[in-house]
Scaffold this motif. Structure first.
Motif, short mmCIF file in Angstrom:
data_model
loop_
_atom_site.label_atom_id
_atom_site.label_comp_id
_atom_site.label_asym_id
_atom_site.label_seq_id
_atom_site.Cartn_x
_atom_site.Cartn_y
_atom_site.Cartn_z
N THR A 152 0.84 -1.19 0.00
CA THR A 152 0.00 0.00 0.00
C THR A 152 0.88 1.24 0.00
O THR A 152 2.08 1.18 0.27
CB THR A 152 -0.92 0.05 1.24
OG1 THR A 152 -0.11 0.23 2.41
CG2 THR A 152 -1.76 -1.21 1.38
N ALA A 153 0.28 2.38 -0.29
CA ALA A 153 1.03 3.64 -0.35
C ALA A 153 1.01 4.40 0.98
O ALA A 153 1.61 5.45 1.10
CB ALA A 153 0.45 4.52 -1.44
N PHE A 154 0.33 3.86 1.99
CA PHE A 154 0.18 4.60 3.24
C PHE A 154 1.52 4.91 3.92
O PHE A 154 1.70 6.00 4.46
CB PHE A 154 -0.75 3.86 4.20
CG PHE A 154 -2.15 3.71 3.67
CD1 PHE A 154 -2.95 4.82 3.44
CD2 PHE A 154 -2.67 2.46 3.39
CE1 PHE A 154 -4.23 4.69 2.95
CE2 PHE A 154 -3.96 2.31 2.90
CZ PHE A 154 -4.74 3.43 2.67
N ALA A 155 2.44 3.98 3.90
CA ALA A 155 3.74 4.22 4.52
C ALA A 155 4.48 5.34 3.78
O ALA A 155 5.12 6.19 4.39
CB ALA A 155 4.57 2.95 4.55
N GLU A 156 4.40 5.34 2.46
CA GLU A 156 5.03 6.39 1.66
C GLU A 156 4.40 7.75 2.00
O GLU A 156 5.09 8.75 2.15
CB GLU A 156 4.88 6.09 0.18
CG GLU A 156 5.55 7.10 -0.72
CD GLU A 156 5.40 6.76 -2.20
OE1 GLU A 156 5.60 7.68 -3.01
OE2 GLU A 156 5.09 5.61 -2.53
N TRP A 157 3.07 7.77 2.10
CA TRP A 157 2.39 9.02 2.45
C TRP A 157 2.78 9.48 3.84
O TRP A 157 3.01 10.66 4.08
CB TRP A 157 0.89 8.85 2.39
CG TRP A 157 0.36 8.54 1.03
CD1 TRP A 157 1.00 8.70 -0.17
CD2 TRP A 157 -0.92 7.99 0.73
NE1 TRP A 157 0.20 8.29 -1.20
CE2 TRP A 157 -0.99 7.85 -0.67
CE3 TRP A 157 -1.99 7.60 1.49
CZ2 TRP A 157 -2.12 7.35 -1.31
CZ3 TRP A 157 -3.12 7.11 0.85
CH2 TRP A 157 -3.18 6.99 -0.54
N ALA A 158 2.87 8.55 4.79
CA ALA A 158 3.26 8.90 6.15
C ALA A 158 4.67 9.50 6.16
O ALA A 158 4.92 10.49 6.84
CB ALA A 158 3.19 7.67 7.05
N GLY A 159 5.55 8.91 5.39
CA GLY A 159 6.91 9.45 5.29
C GLY A 159 6.93 10.85 4.70
O GLY A 159 7.65 11.73 5.18
#
Length: 88
Positions: A73-80
């Motif tokens: 998922t892209a959530f970790a990238e968004w969180a970063g």
């Protein structure tokens, strides 16, 4: 290309996807106005501190939201990207 108001397109990329994801359940006849400054102000208000976040988001996301920090998922990238953007 450099956007005169917001800078490089890549600087806005995570914000566009966060807004798109949060609007997935909106009615099909909805119209959204892209206002990056207001979106960032709202994110800053949410993330001032733990108490502010819990006050504004007292309930966990339902499992139907499919939120996950998994690699697929892209959530970790968004969180970063949000952590990099945030001054706190």
């Amino acid at each position: 290309d450099i956007d005169e108001e917001f800078g490089l397109q890549d600087d806005v990329f995570p914000w566009f996807h966060i807004v798109q994801w949060s609007a997935e359940d909106a009615q099909s006849n909805s119209v959204f106005r892209w206002d990056l400054a207001r979106i960032q102000d709202a994110a800053a208000t949410l993330s001032q501190d733990l108490e502010s976040f819990l006050h504004r988001c007292p309930e966990e996301l339902p499992s139907a939201a499919r939120f996950s920090m998994d690699d697929d998922t892209a959530f970790a990238e968004w969180a970063g990207a949000l952590l990099e953007w945030s001054s706190t």
